[in-house]
Design a protein around this motif. Structure first.
Motif, mmCIF file in Angstrom:
data_model
loop_
_atom_site.group_PDB
_atom_site.id
_atom_site.type_symbol
_atom_site.label_atom_id
_atom_site.label_comp_id
_atom_site.label_asym_id
_atom_site.label_seq_id
_atom_site.Cartn_x
_atom_site.Cartn_y
_atom_site.Cartn_z
ATOM 1 N N GLY A 175 -22.638 43.053 41.706
ATOM 2 C CA GLY A 175 -22.656 42.776 43.128
ATOM 3 C C GLY A 175 -21.430 42.026 43.609
ATOM 4 N N LEU A 176 -20.306 42.202 42.921
ATOM 5 C CA LEU A 176 -19.071 41.500 43.257
ATOM 6 C C LEU A 176 -18.012 42.483 43.714
ATOM 7 C CD1 LEU A 176 -18.898 39.110 40.152
ATOM 8 C CD2 LEU A 176 -19.803 38.571 42.413
ATOM 9 N N GLY A 177 -16.964 41.966 44.314
ATOM 10 C CA GLY A 177 -15.833 42.805 44.710
ATOM 11 C C GLY A 177 -15.849 43.161 46.183
ATOM 12 N N HIS A 178 -14.626 43.400 46.720
ATOM 13 C CA HIS A 178 -14.483 43.705 48.149
ATOM 14 C C HIS A 178 -13.530 44.870 48.390
ATOM 15 C CE1 HIS A 178 -16.534 39.947 49.447
ATOM 16 N NE2 HIS A 178 -16.009 39.455 48.342
ATOM 17 N N ASP A 179 -13.221 45.644 47.352
ATOM 18 C CA ASP A 179 -12.333 46.789 47.528
ATOM 19 C C ASP A 179 -12.769 47.910 46.594
ATOM 20 O OD1 ASP A 179 -11.615 45.780 45.094
ATOM 21 O OD2 ASP A 179 -9.526 45.362 45.591
ATOM 22 N N GLU A 180 -12.080 49.031 46.684
ATOM 23 C CA GLU A 180 -12.427 50.195 45.864
ATOM 24 C C GLU A 180 -12.193 49.914 44.382
ATOM 25 O OE1 GLU A 180 -13.860 53.029 46.759
ATOM 26 O OE2 GLU A 180 -14.091 52.118 48.748
ATOM 27 N N ARG A 181 -11.253 49.047 44.100
ATOM 28 C CA ARG A 181 -10.931 48.728 42.710
ATOM 29 C C ARG A 181 -12.137 48.105 41.990
ATOM 30 N NH1 ARG A 181 -8.869 44.469 39.924
ATOM 31 N NH2 ARG A 181 -7.346 44.937 38.270
ATOM 32 N N ALA A 182 -12.972 47.401 42.731
ATOM 33 C CA ALA A 182 -14.140 46.751 42.139
ATOM 34 C C ALA A 182 -15.186 47.751 41.674
ATOM 35 C CB ALA A 182 -14.757 45.788 43.149
ATOM 36 N N LYS A 183 -15.084 49.007 42.112
ATOM 37 C CA LYS A 183 -16.057 50.028 41.731
ATOM 38 C C LYS A 183 -15.655 50.764 40.459
ATOM 39 C CE LYS A 183 -17.248 50.758 46.602
ATOM 40 N NZ LYS A 183 -17.314 51.733 47.718
ATOM 41 N N GLU A 184 -14.521 50.400 39.888
ATOM 42 C CA GLU A 184 -14.030 51.054 38.675
ATOM 43 C C GLU A 184 -13.955 50.033 37.542
ATOM 44 O OE1 GLU A 184 -10.283 52.733 39.584
ATOM 45 O OE2 GLU A 184 -11.061 54.081 41.145
ATOM 46 N N HIS A 185 -14.110 50.529 36.312
ATOM 47 C CA HIS A 185 -13.992 49.666 35.146
ATOM 48 C C HIS A 185 -12.547 49.220 34.992
ATOM 49 C CE1 HIS A 185 -17.977 49.762 33.254
ATOM 50 N NE2 HIS A 185 -18.086 51.001 33.746
ATOM 51 N N GLN A 186 -12.359 47.893 34.846
ATOM 52 C CA GLN A 186 -11.037 47.322 34.664
ATOM 53 C C GLN A 186 -10.957 46.656 33.288
ATOM 54 O OE1 GLN A 186 -8.747 47.927 36.876
ATOM 55 N NE2 GLN A 186 -10.156 48.780 38.419
ATOM 56 N N PRO A 187 -9.821 46.772 32.599
ATOM 57 C CA PRO A 187 -9.696 46.150 31.273
ATOM 58 C C PRO A 187 -9.727 44.626 31.377
ATOM 59 C CG PRO A 187 -7.570 46.973 32.021
ATOM 60 C CD PRO A 187 -8.585 47.466 33.012
ATOM 61 N N VAL A 188 -10.362 43.996 30.410
ATOM 62 C CA VAL A 188 -10.456 42.532 30.404
ATOM 63 C C VAL A 188 -9.946 41.967 29.082
ATOM 64 C CG1 VAL A 188 -12.030 40.553 30.477
ATOM 65 C CG2 VAL A 188 -12.354 42.470 32.048
ATOM 66 N N ARG A 189 -10.594 42.342 27.978
ATOM 67 C CA ARG A 189 -10.286 41.701 26.699
ATOM 68 C C ARG A 189 -8.826 41.873 26.308
ATOM 69 N NH1 ARG A 189 -14.288 42.929 21.813
ATOM 70 N NH2 ARG A 189 -15.692 42.101 23.413
ATOM 71 N N ALA A 190 -8.278 43.050 26.510
ATOM 72 C CA ALA A 190 -6.883 43.299 26.108
ATOM 73 C C ALA A 190 -5.899 42.469 26.925
ATOM 74 C CB ALA A 190 -6.568 44.782 26.249
ATOM 75 N N CYS A 191 -6.299 42.049 28.109
ATOM 76 C CA CYS A 191 -5.389 41.284 28.977
ATOM 77 C C CYS A 191 -5.172 39.862 28.487
ATOM 78 C CB CYS A 191 -5.939 41.250 30.407
ATOM 79 S SG CYS A 191 -6.072 42.868 31.193
ATOM 80 N N PHE A 192 -6.048 39.386 27.607
ATOM 81 C CA PHE A 192 -5.935 38.013 27.128
ATOM 82 C C PHE A 192 -5.292 37.912 25.757
ATOM 83 C CE2 PHE A 192 -9.246 37.720 30.347
ATOM 84 C CZ PHE A 192 -8.900 36.553 31.013
ATOM 85 N N GLY A 193 -4.909 39.027 25.163
ATOM 86 C CA GLY A 193 -4.218 38.981 23.884
ATOM 87 C C GLY A 193 -5.163 38.830 22.703
ATOM 88 N N PRO A 194 -4.610 38.550 21.515
ATOM 89 C CA PRO A 194 -5.433 38.438 20.299
ATOM 90 C C PRO A 194 -6.348 37.230 20.343
ATOM 91 C CG PRO A 194 -3.192 37.704 19.859
ATOM 92 C CD PRO A 194 -3.177 38.292 21.243
ATOM 93 N N ARG A 195 -7.416 37.305 19.587
ATOM 94 C CA ARG A 195 -8.394 36.223 19.571
ATOM 95 C C ARG A 195 -7.996 35.110 18.595
ATOM 96 N NH1 ARG A 195 -12.913 37.474 17.495
ATOM 97 N NH2 ARG A 195 -14.073 35.866 18.627
ATOM 98 N N PHE A 196 -7.229 35.446 17.566
ATOM 99 C CA PHE A 196 -6.824 34.451 16.575
ATOM 100 C C PHE A 196 -5.337 34.609 16.274
ATOM 101 C CE2 PHE A 196 -11.324 35.276 15.604
ATOM 102 C CZ PHE A 196 -11.830 33.981 15.590
ATOM 103 N N TYR A 197 -4.741 33.509 15.855
ATOM 104 C CA TYR A 197 -3.428 33.600 15.238
ATOM 105 C C TYR A 197 -3.627 33.989 13.774
ATOM 106 C CZ TYR A 197 -1.668 31.131 19.351
ATOM 107 O OH TYR A 197 -1.353 30.790 20.634
ATOM 108 N N ASP A 198 -2.637 34.632 13.201
ATOM 109 C CA ASP A 198 -2.776 35.114 11.824
ATOM 110 C C ASP A 198 -3.086 33.975 10.859
ATOM 111 O OD1 ASP A 198 -2.270 37.676 12.682
ATOM 112 O OD2 ASP A 198 -0.132 37.616 12.199
ATOM 113 N N TRP A 199 -2.455 32.814 11.055
ATOM 114 C CA TRP A 199 -2.649 31.721 10.111
ATOM 115 C C TRP A 199 -4.058 31.140 10.161
ATOM 116 C CZ3 TRP A 199 -4.055 27.038 12.172
ATOM 117 C CH2 TRP A 199 -3.734 26.816 13.514
ATOM 118 N N GLN A 200 -4.798 31.398 11.245
ATOM 119 C CA GLN A 200 -6.162 30.898 11.336
ATOM 120 C C GLN A 200 -7.109 31.618 10.387
ATOM 121 O OE1 GLN A 200 -6.177 30.969 15.997
ATOM 122 N NE2 GLN A 200 -7.820 29.572 15.365
ATOM 123 N N LEU A 201 -6.745 32.802 9.947
ATOM 124 C CA LEU A 201 -7.642 33.638 9.149
ATOM 125 C C LEU A 201 -7.205 33.756 7.696
ATOM 126 C CD1 LEU A 201 -8.093 36.510 11.760
ATOM 127 C CD2 LEU A 201 -9.531 34.490 11.440
#
Length: 417
Positions: A287-313
């Motif tokens: 029930g959010l959004g105010h434009d046509e873009r809100a009616k389409e799936h938008q990428p989220v997880r990839a926009c924030f980059g990796p979840r861990f640095y390599d040395w953490q694992l």
């Protein structure tokens, strides 16, 4: 700190992990304990004392160890169970619901003590029901080896995890953890979906629309629409917290309306990592959004980059906690490290297990060496002895009774004149 002072100071904001501190002022470590204004008890809750209610956020708080701060940073010091209370209180202070509570009450720009002490917090005992809650909060506030001795205090809950993997360092992990924090706070305060939508009203407008004065003038001047306003709506902290809260509500419903069980299930999902950023998000589904873009799936997880640095694992859990013990010994000194272990191993805690005790002693032996390890065992044995009962004659009153005033009972003082 880059340059300047007061309102003309220039600061750089690090969006990636750095263990380097670049403060504006420096104080000699030897001088701090002698200052009459020193707040040595740690950890403590620190918050910004000057905060207009029309900023993006009014309440800016964090968990702070035994470090000093300028006069515009205020402190609260827990009276008991200091670490767990400090971590939980810092989290409640940082939540959007507490910030909203402050904003609707604040008239001026000073978060004076009388304003803060009149604000409501969830039950202190209630936040300790969710073991994963402390991990989520501590991972946000203390993702560094400088907090190794604090992590050891909570080790019984997380010994199966690599400590570095519990640190929320990347933008992806921090965003997920913040959404979990806000969602749990919403539920702990007893809010429902309509309440949360009221608090975050206007946060789903496109960035381009928020740049127009016509829209801004129609929005609540104390609203949170300024938070991440330059980002697309689906990437804003306020919107992601609402989506996480929607997932939490489903968990509470599945638990038959039991809020505590629902929160526990919410935080323990995804192998104990809690709610995670979705791959894509369609605002219209909520029930959010105010434009046509809100009616389409938008990428989220990839926009924030990796979840861990390599040395953490790289490390195993065994190697990780052994290194944590070594950092704690280096921070506290050998005597302080032994004192901490005695406190951890002798404190009654339902989360402690025989396996945790065995692992702690194993790490301590490797860090202290054989001689230091034998001293630790002797101190543990002494701490386990029941306290000797003191005998009292007719002229004395046992400590803790009504008339006890220290070395001399009150009635004896009166009798002597």
């Amino acid at each position: 700190h880059l340059s300047g002072s007061s309102t003309h100071a220039r600061w750089s904001v690090r969006h990636v992990f750095s263990d380097v501190v670049d403060p504006q002022y420096l104080m000699a470590e030897a001088n701090y304990p002698w200052s009459p204004r020193a707040v040595l008890q740690a950890p403590k809750v620190a918050y910004r004392g000057i905060a207009p209610s029309t900023n993006a956020r009014t309440m800016v708080a964090t968990l702070l160890d035994h470090y000093p701060a300028g006069h515009s940073v205020f402190f609260f010091r827990p009276s008991r169970r200091h670490l767990e209370v400090a971590v939980s209180t810092s989290a409640w202070f940082c939540s959007l619901v507490f910030d909203h509570h402050i904003r609707v009450r604040l008239v001026g720009t000073n978060l004076s003590e009388f304003v803060m002490v009149e604000c409501a917090l969830p039950s202190r005992a209630r936040s300790h029901l969710w073991a994963r809650w402390l991990s989520t909060c501590l991972g946000l506030f203390a993702p560094s080896s400088r907090w190794a001795h604090r992590w050891l205090c909570l080790a019984p809950r997380f010994t199966g995890h690599t400590i570095c993997a519990l640190w929320d360092l990347t933008q992806s992990r921090r965003c997920s953890a913040e959404a979990n924090l806000h969602a749990v706070a919403y539920a702990a305060y007893g809010l429902d979906d309509s309440d949360v939508r009221h608090i975050t009203s206007g946060c789903d407008h496109p960035s381009s629309a928020l740049r127009t004065s016509a829209l801004r003038s129609s929005l609540d001047p104390r609203g949170f629409w300024r938070v991440d306003k330059d980002k697309p709506p689906e990437l804003r902290q306020t919107v992601l917290a609402l989506v996480a809260f929607h997932d939490l509500q489903q968990k509470i419903e599945a638990a038959g309306g039991d809020v505590d069980k629902g929160i526990e299930a919410f935080l323990n999902q995804n192998d104990g990592e809690g709610w995670m950023l979705p791959e894509t998000l369609r605002l219209a589904d909520y029930g959010l959004g105010h434009d046509e873009r809100a009616k389409e799936h938008q990428p989220v997880r990839a926009c924030f980059g990796p979840r861990f640095y390599d040395w953490q694992l790289v490390q195993s859990a065994e190697e990780s906690w052994r290194e944590c013990h070594l950092h704690a010994r280096n921070l506290l000194g050998e005597e302080g490290y032994r004192t901490l272990l005695v406190e951890i191993l002798t404190t009654s805690d339902s989360t402690s297990t025989a396996d945790h005790r065995e692992a702690t002693l194993r790490y301590a032996r490797a860090v202290l060496g054989e001689a230091g390890y034998q001293r630790l065992l002797a101190e543990l044995a002494k701490a386990a002895e029941p306290p000797a009962e003191k005998e009292y004659n007719d002229e004395q009153t046992p400590p803790g009774t009504l008339f006890d005033t220290g070395d001399m009972p009150l009635f004896q003082r009166k009798r002597e004149g």
